[in-house]
Scaffold this motif. Structure first.
Motif, PDB file in Angstrom:
ATOM      1  N   GLY A  78      34.520  10.396  88.677  1.00 16.66           N
ATOM      2  CA  GLY A  78      34.735   8.995  89.013  1.00 16.66           C
ATOM      3  C   GLY A  78      33.449   8.308  89.457  1.00 16.66           C
ATOM      4  N   ARG A  79      32.667   8.997  90.272  1.00 20.77           N
ATOM      5  CA  ARG A  79      31.393   8.428  90.732  1.00 20.77           C
ATOM      6  C   ARG A  79      30.411   8.270  89.574  1.00 20.77           C
ATOM      7  NH1 ARG A  79      34.234   7.309  93.999  1.00 20.77           N
ATOM      8  NH2 ARG A  79      34.215   7.695  96.240  1.00 20.77           N
ATOM      9  N   MET A  80      30.413   9.227  88.651  1.00 21.07           N
ATOM     10  CA  MET A  80      29.505   9.146  87.504  1.00 21.07           C
ATOM     11  C   MET A  80      29.869   7.971  86.599  1.00 21.07           C
ATOM     12  SD  MET A  80      27.357  11.398  88.161  1.00 21.07           S
ATOM     13  CE  MET A  80      27.105  12.960  89.013  1.00 21.07           C
ATOM     14  N   ASN A  81      31.169   7.750  86.407  1.00 21.40           N
ATOM     15  CA  ASN A  81      31.605   6.608  85.594  1.00 21.40           C
ATOM     16  C   ASN A  81      31.226   5.281  86.245  1.00 21.40           C
ATOM     17  OD1 ASN A  81      32.878   7.480  83.148  1.00 21.40           O
ATOM     18  ND2 ASN A  81      34.562   8.316  84.348  1.00 21.40           N
ATOM     19  N   GLU A  82      31.386   5.214  87.577  1.00 18.97           N
ATOM     20  CA  GLU A  82      31.078   3.975  88.303  1.00 18.97           C
ATOM     21  C   GLU A  82      29.588   3.631  88.236  1.00 18.97           C
ATOM     22  OE1 GLU A  82      32.470   4.589  92.239  1.00 18.97           O
ATOM     23  OE2 GLU A  82      34.592   4.674  91.665  1.00 18.97           O
ATOM     24  N   ASN A  83      28.745   4.662  88.211  1.00 21.92           N
ATOM     25  CA  ASN A  83      27.293   4.445  88.257  1.00 21.92           C
ATOM     26  C   ASN A  83      26.607   4.764  86.935  1.00 21.92           C
ATOM     27  OD1 ASN A  83      26.698   4.040  91.390  1.00 21.92           O
ATOM     28  ND2 ASN A  83      28.221   5.685  91.215  1.00 21.92           N
ATOM     29  N   ARG A  84      27.363   4.731  85.860  1.00 27.31           N
ATOM     30  CA  ARG A  84      26.854   5.139  84.555  1.00 27.31           C
ATOM     31  C   ARG A  84      25.729   4.225  84.076  1.00 27.31           C
ATOM     32  NH1 ARG A  84      31.203   6.873  79.981  1.00 27.31           N
ATOM     33  NH2 ARG A  84      29.801   7.383  78.260  1.00 27.31           N
TER      34      ARG A  84
ATOM     35  N   ALA B 158      18.397  10.875  88.385  1.00 21.56           N
ATOM     36  CA  ALA B 158      19.304   9.802  88.799  1.00 21.56           C
ATOM     37  C   ALA B 158      20.753  10.281  88.766  1.00 21.56           C
ATOM     38  CB  ALA B 158      19.131   8.588  87.888  1.00 21.56           C
ATOM     39  N   PHE B 159      21.080  11.072  87.758  1.00 19.76           N
ATOM     40  CA  PHE B 159      22.420  11.634  87.625  1.00 19.76           C
ATOM     41  C   PHE B 159      22.722  12.575  88.794  1.00 19.76           C
ATOM     42  CE2 PHE B 159      25.566  14.580  85.933  1.00 19.76           C
ATOM     43  CZ  PHE B 159      26.446  13.741  85.251  1.00 19.76           C
ATOM     44  N   SER B 160      21.771  13.456  89.108  1.00 21.49           N
ATOM     45  CA  SER B 160      21.957  14.436  90.176  1.00 21.49           C
ATOM     46  C   SER B 160      22.014  13.777  91.547  1.00 21.49           C
ATOM     47  CB  SER B 160      20.823  15.466  90.144  1.00 21.49           C
ATOM     48  OG  SER B 160      20.777  16.141  88.912  1.00 21.49           O
ATOM     49  N   GLU B 161      21.287  12.687  91.717  1.00 20.45           N
ATOM     50  CA  GLU B 161      21.236  12.003  93.018  1.00 20.45           C
ATOM     51  C   GLU B 161      22.606  11.473  93.422  1.00 20.45           C
ATOM     52  OE1 GLU B 161      19.652  10.764  96.543  1.00 20.45           O
ATOM     53  OE2 GLU B 161      18.789  12.099  95.015  1.00 20.45           O
ATOM     54  N   ILE B 162      23.409  11.059  92.440  1.00 16.98           N
ATOM     55  CA  ILE B 162      24.752  10.570  92.739  1.00 16.98           C
ATOM     56  C   ILE B 162      25.583  11.679  93.372  1.00 16.98           C
ATOM     57  CG2 ILE B 162      26.897   9.728  91.695  1.00 16.98           C
ATOM     58  CD1 ILE B 162      25.168   8.343  89.587  1.00 16.98           C
ATOM     59  N   ALA B 163      25.486  12.886  92.817  1.00 16.89           N
ATOM     60  CA  ALA B 163      26.223  14.019  93.365  1.00 16.89           C
ATOM     61  C   ALA B 163      25.745  14.351  94.781  1.00 16.89           C
ATOM     62  CB  ALA B 163      26.082  15.237  92.457  1.00 16.89           C
ATOM     63  N   ARG B 164      24.431  14.298  94.991  1.00 11.79           N
ATOM     64  CA  ARG B 164      23.895  14.622  96.320  1.00 11.79           C
ATOM     65  C   ARG B 164      24.354  13.600  97.370  1.00 11.79           C
ATOM     66  NH1 ARG B 164      19.324  16.624  93.426  1.00 11.79           N
ATOM     67  NH2 ARG B 164      18.375  14.549  93.320  1.00 11.79           N
ATOM     68  N   LYS B 165      24.387  12.327  96.992  1.00  9.24           N
ATOM     69  CA  LYS B 165      24.820  11.297  97.936  1.00  9.24           C
ATOM     70  C   LYS B 165      26.295  11.434  98.266  1.00  9.24           C
ATOM     71  CE  LYS B 165      21.442   7.652  96.878  1.00  9.24           C
ATOM     72  NZ  LYS B 165      21.244   6.283  96.310  1.00  9.24           N
ATOM     73  N   GLU B 166      27.085  11.829  97.295  1.00  9.43           N
ATOM     74  CA  GLU B 166      28.535  11.909  97.476  1.00  9.43           C
ATOM     75  C   GLU B 166      28.976  13.179  98.189  1.00  9.43           C
ATOM     76  OE1 GLU B 166      32.359  10.661  97.472  1.00  9.43           O
ATOM     77  OE2 GLU B 166      30.657   9.502  96.725  1.00  9.43           O
TER      78      GLU B 166
ATOM     79  N   ILE C 120      33.410   5.966  75.727  1.00  6.94           N
ATOM     80  CA  ILE C 120      34.379   6.966  76.167  1.00  6.94           C
ATOM     81  C   ILE C 120      34.263   7.145  77.682  1.00  6.94           C
ATOM     82  CG2 ILE C 120      35.042   9.400  76.060  1.00  6.94           C
ATOM     83  CD1 ILE C 120      34.222   9.454  73.183  1.00  6.94           C
ATOM     84  N   GLU C 121      35.373   6.878  78.375  1.00  2.51           N
ATOM     85  CA  GLU C 121      35.389   7.108  79.823  1.00  2.51           C
ATOM     86  C   GLU C 121      35.473   8.610  80.071  1.00  2.51           C
ATOM     87  OE1 GLU C 121      35.119   4.918  82.408  1.00  2.51           O
ATOM     88  OE2 GLU C 121      34.671   3.429  80.860  1.00  2.51           O
ATOM     89  N   TRP C 122      34.590   9.113  80.869  1.00  3.70           N
ATOM     90  CA  TRP C 122      34.592  10.535  81.176  1.00  3.70           C
ATOM     91  C   TRP C 122      35.768  10.882  82.071  1.00  3.70           C
ATOM     92  CZ3 TRP C 122      28.797  10.009  82.814  1.00  3.70           C
ATOM     93  CH2 TRP C 122      28.003   9.893  81.656  1.00  3.70           C
TER      94      TRP C 122
END
Length: 333
Positions: free
Chosen positions: A221-227, A269-277, A315-317
Motif C-alpha cells: 500500500g505504501r509503495m503504491n501511494e508513493n509510486r 528511494a524504494f527502500s527508504e519508504i520501507a525504512r520510514k514505515e 497495474i496496481e500492485w
C-alpha cells in the motif's frame, strides 16, 4: 530503535515474564494445597508450563540477541521460532494432563475446602498474569518478536482459564456441586489445547518463512501511494523471517536506459519508504531489472524517449501480483 536495542528489550521483558511465572506458580501451588480442588490444580499445572516455557523463551531471546557473525550472517533470530514451538507443545501437553486429572477427579472426587481463600489467591494471580501478558504482547508486536507474543498469549490464556476456574469455585462454594470442579477443568483444558495449537502453528509458519500478509499489504500500500514514474513494475517478492527482523527481497523494473547511478537512486528511494514505515524490523533487498518492449503497456512515464508501445493500463500492485515471478507486462501481452 535499532535491532540490537530491540533484542535487548525483548530479553529484559522475557526475564520479567519468567520471574513472574515462578512467583505465580508458587502462589497457585499454595492455593491448590489449601483447597484440594482439581480446577485449581489445572491452573497450577498450566503454570508449570509457564515456568518452563518462560525460561526456554528467555534463553531463545538471549541467543536471538547475539550479533550477526560469519556463521550466522542473518543473525540468530530463528531461535525464537524454535522456542515458541516448544512452548506451544508444552501448553498442549498440559491441556491433556488436565483432562486426565479432571476425569480421575470426576470418578474419585476429592474433598474441597477453603474455596473463599483459594479464590482470592487465584484472582490476584489472574490480574498479574493478564497485565504481564498484555505488556509482553505489546512489546512483541512492536519489535516483531514471536517468542514474546507467544509468552504473552500464553499468560493471557492462563488468565482466561483462571477466571473460569474462579467462577467454577464460586458456584461450588455457593451450591456445593462438587462435580462442577471436574467439568470446568475439562472445558478449559480444551481451550488450553487450542491455545497451544495456535502457538505451534505460528512458530511453524515462521520456521517455514510463511508470508506475513498483513505486513505485505501494508508495505505494498505504501509503495503504491508513493509510486514514482520510473518504477515500471514490481515482482518476485519473497520474505524470510529471522526473529524480530523480516528480510524482503524483490525485483523492481526501471527504464532500461538509466545508468547504474540513476537505477541505484530509484532502488534507494524504494527502500527508504520501507525504512520510514517499518524501521529496523524490515530489511529490503531490491534487484533492479531493465524494462523491455512489452513493459510500455503498463508504464505511465510520460516523457519516455524510448517508448515502443502505447500505454494501456497501470497495474496496481497487490500481495498476489507482486509475489509472481513473471513481469506483469507478460500477462497483458
Amino acid at each position: 530503535m535499532d535491532q540490537s536495542s530491540q533484542a535487548r528489550l525483548n530479553f529484559k521483558v522475557q526475564r520479567v515474564v519468567a520471574i513472574v511465572a515462578v512467583a505465580l506458580f508458587i502462589c497457585k501451588l499454595v492455593a491448590w494445597w489449601m483447597t484440594k480442588s482439581v480446577a485449581v490444580l489445572t491452573d497450577a499445572l498450566e503454570s508449570t508450563v509457564n515456568v518452563v516455557a518462560g525460561f526456554i523463551s528467555l534463553y531463545s531471546l538471549y541467543v536471538a540477541s547475539k550479533p550477526r557473525d560469519k556463521e550466522h550472517p542473518y543473525g540468530h533470530g530463528k531461535a525464537e521460532f524454535v522456542s515458541a514451538a516448544v512452548e506451544g507443545g508444552l501448553v498442549t501437553i498440559a491441556g491433556f494432563v488436565i483432562i486426565y486429572e479432571a476425569v480421575d477427579n470426576f470418578i474419585h472426587p476429592h474433598i474441597i475446602q477453603k474455596l473463599d481463600t483459594g479464590m482470592v489467591i487465584i484472582g490476584i494471580t489472574a490480574i498479574i498474569n493478564f497485565g504481564t501478558g498484555w505488556y509482553a504482547i505489546r512489546i512483541g508486536k512492536k519489535n516483531n518478536s514471536l517468542a514474546l507474543i507467544a509468552s504473552g498469549k500464553h499468560l493471557q490464556s492462563d488468565t482466561y482459564s483462571t477466571i473460569g476456574i474462579i467462577a467454577a469455585m464460586a458456584v461450588i462454594f455457593l451450591t456445593g456441586w462438587i462435580w462442577m470442579d471436574s467439568l470446568i477443568a475439562i472445558g478449559f483444558a480444551f481451550f488450553i489445547i487450542y491455545t497451544g495449537y495456535t502457538i505451534v502453528r505460528s512458530s511453524i509458519a515462521g520456521i517455514m518463512d510463511e508470508a506475513d500478509h498483513a505486513l505485505l499489504e501494508k508495505l505494498v500500500g505504501r509503495m503504491n501511494e508513493n509510486r514514482r514514474d520510473n518504477w515500471v513494475d514490481l515482482h518476485n517478492l519473497r520474505i524470510i523471517k529471522f526473529g524480530s527482523v523480516i528480510h524482503v527481497d524483490c525485483h523492481l523494473t526501471v527504464p532500461w536506459f538509466l545508468n547504474v547511478h540513476e537505477a541505484h537512486n530509484e532502488v534507494d528511494a524504494f527502500s527508504e519508504i520501507a525504512r520510514k514505515e517499518f524501521g529496523e524490523s524490515v530489511e529490503l533487498f531490491v534487484h533492479a531489472d531493465g524494462c523491455l518492449d512489452f513493459s510500455c503497456k503498463i508504464c505511465n512515464k510520460i516523457e519516455c524517449p524510448q517508448r515502443k508501445n502505447k500505454f494501456e493500463k497501470r497495474i496496481e500492485w497487490d500481495v498476489h501480483n507482486i509475489s509472481s515471478d513473471e513481469k506483469h507486462g507478460l500477462v497483458m501481452a
